[in-house]
Enzyme design. Structure first.
Site, PDB file in Angstrom:
ATOM      1  N   ASP A 100     -25.494 -36.754  11.759  1.00  0.00           N
ATOM      2  CA  ASP A 100     -25.117 -36.700  10.348  1.00  0.00           C
ATOM      3  C   ASP A 100     -26.162 -37.421   9.502  1.00  0.00           C
ATOM      4  OD1 ASP A 100     -23.890 -36.747   7.887  1.00  0.00           O
ATOM      5  OD2 ASP A 100     -21.986 -37.545   8.617  1.00  0.00           O
ATOM      6  N   ASP A 122     -27.171 -28.308   0.464  1.00  0.00           N
ATOM      7  CA  ASP A 122     -25.927 -27.947  -0.213  1.00  0.00           C
ATOM      8  C   ASP A 122     -25.927 -28.578  -1.605  1.00  0.00           C
ATOM      9  OD1 ASP A 122     -23.243 -27.657  -1.077  1.00  0.00           O
ATOM     10  OD2 ASP A 122     -22.517 -27.722   0.987  1.00  0.00           O
ATOM     11  N   LYS A 126     -19.536 -29.493  -7.709  1.00  0.00           N
ATOM     12  CA  LYS A 126     -18.450 -30.192  -8.404  1.00  0.00           C
ATOM     13  C   LYS A 126     -18.816 -31.657  -8.644  1.00  0.00           C
ATOM     14  CE  LYS A 126     -14.746 -27.229  -6.656  1.00  0.00           C
ATOM     15  NZ  LYS A 126     -13.459 -27.179  -5.907  1.00  0.00           N
ATOM     16  N   THR A 199     -39.262 -21.609   4.340  1.00  0.00           N
ATOM     17  CA  THR A 199     -38.035 -21.706   5.126  1.00  0.00           C
ATOM     18  C   THR A 199     -37.445 -20.302   5.270  1.00  0.00           C
ATOM     19  OG1 THR A 199     -36.519 -21.961   3.253  1.00  0.00           O
ATOM     20  CG2 THR A 199     -37.630 -23.953   4.052  1.00  0.00           C
ATOM     21  N   GLU A 202     -35.938 -19.369   2.004  1.00  0.00           N
ATOM     22  CA  GLU A 202     -36.992 -19.157   1.018  1.00  0.00           C
ATOM     23  C   GLU A 202     -37.559 -17.746   1.101  1.00  0.00           C
ATOM     24  OE1 GLU A 202     -41.231 -21.321  -0.186  1.00  0.00           O
ATOM     25  OE2 GLU A 202     -39.917 -22.193   1.344  1.00  0.00           O
TER      26      GLU A 202
END
Length: 219
Positions: A100, A122, A126, A199, A202
């Site tokens: 992580d 990501d 919000k 990427t 991309e």
């Protein structure tokens, strides 16, 4: 994007501990990555390395540097590992961490990393999820610890909202950059990053004529 789980992924990870390093072992290696690679070459880190094409291409192109891809999803890490094993000869300068990226200082000591890559992270649009964005202040504090003095971070994204948020976050953190280290349409300004390695996302967005936002900041 979360990948569909593959039954073979976890067994593959377990069978290749020299390439794919699990969370707890990676934490134990904090400050000792030069011994893992067997040299003191510059160490580059991609956070959220996905299926690994970007970090793999870098490792192939720059054998004089060491590369680590950090990824949370076992299936993605396993896919990246399979790609790496197809290389002949085997890449001695590439490792993958199944872990992580919430606090990279769990895995790396102060001044251990030369460059960090954030590719198509990501956007967490919000407002209540702001602290999850990989360019939020809490993440920048971790990056500043593990990066060498004047170490750099490169961000690429197709999401304008995340890009503009990141610019604001960088400025609040006291970071600045010259005009040649930022682009709102990288594929039409490759002179700013002539060594750009695409990427997987991309490439898809380029085919759709969607702009790629890019910046490099030095800490």
């Amino acid at each position: 994007m979360r990948l569909r789980s593959k039954k073979w992924a976890v067994p593959f990870i377990d069978e290749h501990p020299d390439l794919i390093i699990k969370d707890q072992r990676a934490k134990q290696l904090k400050g000792s990555w030069s011994s893992v690679f067997g040299n003191n070459h510059p160490l580059y880190l991609e956070i959220g390395s996905g299926k690994g094409q970007f970090i793999l291409d870098n490792a192939i192109k720059y054998p004089e540097n060491n590369f680590i891809g950090l990824e949370l999803q076992p299936t993605a890490v396993a896919i990246a590992g399979k790609k790496a094993f197809k290389q002949e000869p085997q890449l001695a300068n590439l490792k993958l961490i199944l872990g992580d990226g919430g606090d990279v200082s769990d895995y790396f000591a102060d001044n251990e990393i030369s460059k960090i890559f954030l590719n198509h992270s990501d956007p967490w649009p919000k407002a209540k999820h702001e602290k999850r964005r990989l360019t939020a202040e809490n993440f920048l504090k971790s990056y500043s610890k593990i990066l060498l003095p004047n170490g750099s971070l490169e961000l690429k994204t197709d999401n304008l909202g995340l890009f503009e948020y990141s610019l604001s976050s960088f400025k609040k953190f006291g970071l600045s950059w010259p005009e040649e280290q930022i682009s709102y349409d990288l594929h039409h300004e490759l002179k700013k990053n002539p060594v750009n390695i695409e990427t997987e996302y991309e490439k898809k967005f380029a085919e759709m004529n969607q702009p790629e936002y890019w910046i490099r900041v030095n800490f």
